[in-house]
Enzyme design. Structure first.
Site, PDB file in Angstrom:
ATOM      1  N   ARG A  19       0.858  -1.192   0.000  1.00  0.00           N
ATOM      2  CA  ARG A  19       0.000   0.000   0.000  1.00  0.00           C
ATOM      3  C   ARG A  19       0.886   1.231   0.000  1.00  0.00           C
ATOM      4  O   ARG A  19       1.972   1.225   0.595  1.00  0.00           O
ATOM      5  CB  ARG A  19      -0.879   0.033   1.259  1.00  0.00           C
ATOM      6  CG  ARG A  19      -1.795  -1.156   1.349  1.00  0.00           C
ATOM      7  CD  ARG A  19      -2.620  -1.148   2.615  1.00  0.00           C
ATOM      8  NE  ARG A  19      -3.416  -2.358   2.700  1.00  0.00           N
ATOM      9  CZ  ARG A  19      -4.265  -2.644   3.679  1.00  0.00           C
ATOM     10  NH1 ARG A  19      -4.434  -1.776   4.665  1.00  0.00           N
ATOM     11  NH2 ARG A  19      -4.942  -3.766   3.681  1.00  0.00           N
ATOM     12  N   VAL A  76     -17.857  -7.922   3.862  1.00  0.00           N
ATOM     13  CA  VAL A  76     -18.440  -8.656   4.995  1.00  0.00           C
ATOM     14  C   VAL A  76     -19.611  -7.873   5.577  1.00  0.00           C
ATOM     15  O   VAL A  76     -19.687  -6.657   5.446  1.00  0.00           O
ATOM     16  CB  VAL A  76     -17.389  -8.922   6.115  1.00  0.00           C
ATOM     17  CG1 VAL A  76     -16.375  -9.946   5.669  1.00  0.00           C
ATOM     18  CG2 VAL A  76     -16.728  -7.636   6.566  1.00  0.00           C
TER      19      VAL A  76
HETATM   20  C1  FA5 Z   1      -8.067  -5.573   5.220  1.00  0.00           C
HETATM   21  O1  FA5 Z   1      -7.028  -5.590   4.579  1.00  0.00           O
HETATM   22  C2  FA5 Z   1      -9.162  -6.575   4.977  1.00  0.00           C
HETATM   23  N1  FA5 Z   1      -8.895  -7.254   3.745  1.00  0.00           N
HETATM   24  C3  FA5 Z   1      -9.244  -7.525   6.152  1.00  0.00           C
HETATM   25  C4  FA5 Z   1     -10.467  -8.379   6.158  1.00  0.00           C
HETATM   26  C5  FA5 Z   1     -10.404  -9.672   5.670  1.00  0.00           C
HETATM   27  C6  FA5 Z   1     -11.677  -7.881   6.647  1.00  0.00           C
HETATM   28  C7  FA5 Z   1     -11.540 -10.462   5.671  1.00  0.00           C
HETATM   29  C8  FA5 Z   1     -12.775  -8.669   6.641  1.00  0.00           C
HETATM   30  C9  FA5 Z   1     -12.712  -9.960   6.164  1.00  0.00           C
HETATM   31  P1  FA5 Z   1      -7.234  -3.757   6.896  1.00  0.00           P
HETATM   32  O2  FA5 Z   1      -6.821  -2.765   5.905  1.00  0.00           O
HETATM   33  O3  FA5 Z   1      -7.826  -3.273   8.161  1.00  0.00           O
HETATM   34  O4  FA5 Z   1      -8.284  -4.799   6.254  1.00  0.00           O
HETATM   35  O5  FA5 Z   1      -5.977  -4.676   7.231  1.00  0.00           O
HETATM   36  C10 FA5 Z   1      -6.097  -5.838   8.003  1.00  0.00           C
HETATM   37  C11 FA5 Z   1      -4.959  -5.906   9.017  1.00  0.00           C
HETATM   38  O6  FA5 Z   1      -3.724  -5.751   8.337  1.00  0.00           O
HETATM   39  C12 FA5 Z   1      -4.995  -4.769  10.013  1.00  0.00           C
HETATM   40  O7  FA5 Z   1      -5.807  -5.100  11.123  1.00  0.00           O
HETATM   41  C13 FA5 Z   1      -3.556  -4.648  10.417  1.00  0.00           C
HETATM   42  O8  FA5 Z   1      -3.222  -5.616  11.387  1.00  0.00           O
HETATM   43  C14 FA5 Z   1      -2.834  -4.998   9.139  1.00  0.00           C
HETATM   44  N2  FA5 Z   1      -2.451  -3.787   8.394  1.00  0.00           N
HETATM   45  C15 FA5 Z   1      -3.228  -2.999   7.638  1.00  0.00           C
HETATM   46  N3  FA5 Z   1      -2.507  -2.012   7.094  1.00  0.00           N
HETATM   47  C16 FA5 Z   1      -1.243  -2.161   7.521  1.00  0.00           C
HETATM   48  C17 FA5 Z   1      -0.022  -1.458   7.286  1.00  0.00           C
HETATM   49  N4  FA5 Z   1       0.052  -0.400   6.495  1.00  0.00           N
HETATM   50  N5  FA5 Z   1       1.104  -1.922   7.905  1.00  0.00           N
HETATM   51  C18 FA5 Z   1       1.040  -3.000   8.699  1.00  0.00           C
HETATM   52  N6  FA5 Z   1      -0.067  -3.701   8.941  1.00  0.00           N
HETATM   53  C19 FA5 Z   1      -1.200  -3.296   8.364  1.00  0.00           C
END
Ligand code: FA5
Length: 351
Positions: free
Chosen positions: A206, A263
């Site tokens: 990202r 979801v």
């Molecule tokens: C998602 O990426 C969703 N795809 C997760 C999901 C899967 C939701 C299935 C529902 C069902 P999010 O952007 O919140 O969601 O990232 C999920 C996890 O990845 C976060 O809780 C965090 O632990 C980790 N994460 C997100 N962004 C970062 C980042 N930039 N650096 C490190 N860890 C991160």
């Protein structure tokens, strides 16, 4: 003189003279092939031609040839041994290595702490019956976004700043570095009939402004379970069991509502901050909230179940996406995620 050339004495003299002149391992091997070689060594041919000798001479000639053969083999063996002894002697000169010194150990590598944590998480879910597969890091936008209900112009596309692949396909940017592992929910359902119970680990990318808990490259572990009668309590039970295994019995675990288009309902799970223990201070790691978010999760949206060709009236499912670096931070009390990818051996050697 036997049939085919020189007499035995002459043969012996020729062979020994040639051996004396054979200098080096290659020359000695040539000599052996020439005189004693199984196929067409000169002595071998002589022995094979014994049948042509007059009957009354045959026994004596055979004896002499066999004795000569034994002699040449002995002489050859002696030359080889001599060469070996001289090679070892050459090694024990002053510049030679001291073979009695203890060996220098190779520096042993080790698994990166994030890889260790990922492996441990995979093992916990594997014990619960989740099968592992991998999906592509360079992903189609159609899978990363559209298939998980994030169409173009949907505000949710802004949740993640995407790193696109420049190549245009039919005039459009269609490929990207996956921003999450969730497109693999779709890939998993495309491949199999319910019941489905899979995990998909992998790197995601990202365009982030990095801080203590955000990196631009992150590791996620996607989980998906679809079957008849799967409920929110199954999701919570699974994630509690996972968190207890990874963080122990003493840590606080909290679920709160969240939104992900794929979801319904959506939740986030967080663990109490190991640094400030929610003491209200301006903690840099948890941003003063007292909690560190480790995963997003929820009940798979019925539309996604239907798109996979399943019957959403019969089949329900849950999904989750764990942030592995966050899990590693919480396990070992690492206050800044950026330590993981700075390649500082002083940091990495601690794990
Ligand atoms: C998602 O990426 C969703 N795809 C997760 C999901 C899967 C939701 C299935 C529902 C069902 P999010 O952007 O919140 O969601 O990232 C999920 C996890 O990845 C976060 O809780 C965090 O632990 C980790 N994460 C997100 N962004 C970062 C980042 N930039 N650096 C490190 N860890 C991160």
């Amino acid at each position: 003189m036997d049939a085919g050339g020189a007499g035995i004495d002459e043969l012996r003299a020729q062979a020994l003279a040639a051996l004396a002149e054979a200098d080096g391992a290659e020359a000695r091997a040539d000599w052996r092939a020439h005189w004693l070689g199984r196929g067409d060594g000169r002595l071998t041919l002589r022995l094979r031609a014994l049948g042509d000798a007059p009957r009354e001479e045959r026994a004596a000639l055979g004896k002499e040839l066999n004795e000569l053969k034994a002699l040449l083999e002995r002489e050859f063996g002696a030359r080889e041994e001599d060469a070996r002894t001289r090679a070892v002697a050459a090694l024990s000169g002053e510049a030679a290595p001291d073979v009695t010194l203890p060996g220098r150990p190779w520096p042993a590598g080790r698994l990166h702490p994030v890889t260790q944590t990922l492996n441990d998480c995979v093992a916990v879910f594997a014990e619960m019956g989740f099968r592992t597969f991998e999906g592509p890091e360079v992903e189609w936008a159609a899978y990363n976004f559209d298939a998980v209900r994030i169409p173009e112009d949907h505000p949710a596309r802004d949740m993640w700043d995407t790193i696109w692949i420049d190549t245009l396909i039919k005039g459009e940017r269609r490929m990207l570095l996956r921003t999450h592992t969730s497109p693999n929910q779709i890939r998993a359902m495309e491949r199999s009939e319910p019941p489905v119970r899979v995990i998909v680990p992998g790197k995601c990318y990202r365009q982030e402004a990095t801080d203590a808990t955000h990196e631009w490259m992150l590791t996620q572990l996607e989980g998906l379970a679809v079957d008849e009668g799967v409920r929110m309590s199954d999701l919570k039970g699974t994630l509690y069991a996972f968190a207890r295994r990874l963080f122990g019995e003493d840590r606080e675990i909290i679920f709160h509502h969240s939104y992900f288009p794929f979801v319904e309902p959506g939740v986030e799970m967080a663990i109490d901050c190991f640094l400030c223990r929610a003491d209200g201070s301006a903690c840099r790691t948890c941003h003063g909230t007292g909690w560190i978010e480790v995963l997003g999760a929820g009940m798979v949206h019925p539309e996604i179940i239907e798109n996979a060709g399943y019957d959403s009236a019969r089949h329900t499912g849950f999904a989750f996406g764990v942030g592995i670096e966050r899990v590693a931070m919480l396990r070992w009390g690492i206050e800044d995620i950026r330590h993981f990818y700075q390649n500082d051996l002083r940091f990495l050697r601690q794990f």
